[in-house]
Enzyme design. Structure first.
Site, PDB file in Angstrom:
ATOM      1  N   CYS A 107       0.828  -1.203   0.000  1.00 56.06           N
ATOM      2  CA  CYS A 107       0.000   0.000   0.000  1.00 56.06           C
ATOM      3  C   CYS A 107       0.862   1.253   0.000  1.00 56.06           C
ATOM      4  O   CYS A 107       1.715   1.429   0.867  1.00 56.06           O
ATOM      5  CB  CYS A 107      -0.943   0.023   1.195  1.00 56.06           C
ATOM      6  SG  CYS A 107      -1.971   1.498   1.161  1.00 56.06           S
ATOM      7  N   LYS A 146       1.623  -9.494  -0.501  1.00 59.68           N
ATOM      8  CA  LYS A 146       1.445  -8.676  -1.702  1.00 59.68           C
ATOM      9  C   LYS A 146       2.327  -7.444  -1.577  1.00 59.68           C
ATOM     10  O   LYS A 146       2.289  -6.752  -0.557  1.00 59.68           O
ATOM     11  CB  LYS A 146      -0.024  -8.268  -1.833  1.00 59.68           C
ATOM     12  CG  LYS A 146      -0.326  -7.382  -3.024  1.00 59.68           C
ATOM     13  CD  LYS A 146      -1.829  -7.268  -3.224  1.00 59.68           C
ATOM     14  CE  LYS A 146      -2.193  -6.368  -4.383  1.00 59.68           C
ATOM     15  NZ  LYS A 146      -2.050  -4.943  -4.085  1.00 59.68           N
ATOM     16  N   GLY A 208      -0.774  -5.293 -12.051  1.00 60.73           N
ATOM     17  CA  GLY A 208      -0.550  -3.938 -12.551  1.00 60.73           C
ATOM     18  C   GLY A 208      -1.055  -3.781 -13.973  1.00 60.73           C
ATOM     19  O   GLY A 208      -0.413  -4.247 -14.918  1.00 60.73           O
ATOM     20  N   GLY A 230      -7.131  -5.547 -10.616  1.00 59.90           N
ATOM     21  CA  GLY A 230      -7.868  -4.660  -9.734  1.00 59.90           C
ATOM     22  C   GLY A 230      -8.785  -3.721 -10.490  1.00 59.90           C
ATOM     23  O   GLY A 230      -9.942  -4.028 -10.760  1.00 59.90           O
TER      24      GLY A 230
END
Ligand SMILES: Cc1cc2nc3c(=O)[nH]c(=O)nc-3n(C[C@H](O)[C@H](O)[C@H](O)COP(=O)(O)O)c2cc1C
Length: 344
Positions: A107, A146, A208, A230
């Site tokens: 993050c 991750k 990504g 995502g």
């Protein structure tokens, strides 16, 4: 060397797993229901949740990790910097029924990094090692990590961190090709993911900007076991089917507007039934709409809505106008220029 547990992805035999990425403020129960309804995804992951909050049973944390009884396999993602609290949070995740516990080391948010969680852990490898070891000690299910490819272009240390995670017992890894300083920009560079794959034996998911146009090359260039997606799933919940077809060499999937409209309005219904206030429901509708990059007019219409009802109305109007212009291209201006946009 510890024995690594297999990750129970739901994927056709011999085919790569395609996993929905954790996205805070997006991949709650409502959004994951939408994705699962459309299908094609090998595993879902909750939004991240602070290990301490999960261990303490805090209401917001418990809501963030809620999942449907038939939502399996599911990973619960934890973040933080305190090894003991993270281990407690991870233990709680297992007690709640998670099939996989995932540790967030990627993050980029200032809020999370300020407390040395998320990608800041990549700058503190010894703390990261203690955290991974602490979680591994208490977690009985597969445990994954991750991460981004590093902190910045000069410090692409994901291969070293990944190796350390494996040594401490992580069963799998996800690597986003961007560094922390890339934010959501940067120049696409998959080489660090490839170096991670070379350094470890556990499965690696490449992440990504993955979509059907680059899925084949992403796997080929990195040697990754599978892919994590995502924002592409917000833009187009059919992305997992699209990617699967691309990997199989099948022709592209054609989704008609009626399906897009139905899925988006179904989602709105679930959001309205789940959120306690109209404000919360509208906020979530807008959050999702921000990612409708290919349908700018729909995006704008939703972003300018003042109530959930108005947002629904505008979705209906958008698709009605489009049906009209498709039936008779001269009748009214086409509301959007892109050829086959998805509900973004
Ligand atoms: C709105 C939003 C929220 C996110 N929240 C999380 C999170 O809770 N945990 C995490 O590991 N990554 C989070 N990410 C990063 C994504 O999981 C993913 O790594 C990133 O978006 C790149 O993948 P994509 O290009 O397929 O979106 C978030 C990304 C977005 C856009």
């Amino acid at each position: 060397m510890s024995t690594h547990r297999p990750i129970p992805w739901n994927t056709p035999p011999g085919e790569p797993p395609l996993v929905l990425a954790p996205m805070e403020g997006v991949t709650d129960l409502t959004f994951r229901r939408l994705v699962r309804g459309v299908g094609g995804c090998s595993m879902t992951v909750t939004e991240f949740v602070a290990g301490a909050a999960l261990a303490g049973g805090h209401r917001i944390a418990m809501r963030a990790v809620a999942f449907d009884p038939d939502e399996h396999p599911i990973a619960i993602q934890v973040f933080g910097r305190d090894p003991d609290l993270l281990a407690e949070g991870a233990r709680t995740a297992v007690e709640l029924g998670a099939d996989v516990v995932d540790l967030n080391m990627g993050c980029p948010s200032k809020k999370v990094c300020a407390h040395s969680g998320g990608s800041a852990l990549m700058k503190e490898p010894e703390l990261a090692r203690r955290i991974v070891a602490a979680i591994r000690r208490v977690v009985t299910v597969p445990f994954t990590v991750k991460m981004r490819s590093g902190w910045d272009a000069e410090h692409r240390n994901a291969p070293e961190i990944a190796r350390m995670c494996q040594e401490e017992g992580a069963d799998g890894l996800t690597v986003h090709w961007r560094t922390r300083t890339d934010g959501y920009g940067g120049v696409r560079d998959l080489s660090t993911i490839g170096r991670v794959v070379e350094r470890v034996t556990v499965p690696v998911l490449a992440n990504g900007d993955v979509d059907e146009t680059n899925a084949v090359t992403t796997l080929a260039e990195t040697g990754a076991t599978g892919l994590m997606i995502g924002r592409g799933a917000i833009q187009d919940p059919w992305v997992f089917h699209r990617v699967r077809r691309a990997l199989r060499g099948q022709p592209p999937l054609v989704i008609d507007d009626a399906d897009r409209e139905r899925v988006l309005l179904d989602y709105y219904r679930v959001v309205r039934a789940t959120f306690e206030s109209d404000r919360g429901a509208l906020g979530r509708m807008k959050k999702i709409a921000r990612y409708f990059q290919d349908v700018p007019e729909l995006r704008q219409r939703i972003l300018h809505s003042e109530t959930p009802e108005e947002a629904e109305e505008r979705v209906r109007d958008f698709f009605a106008a489009r049906r009209l212009s498709q039936a008779d291209p001269g009748a009214s201006p086409r509301p959007d220029r892109s050829p086959a946009p998805a509900p973004r």
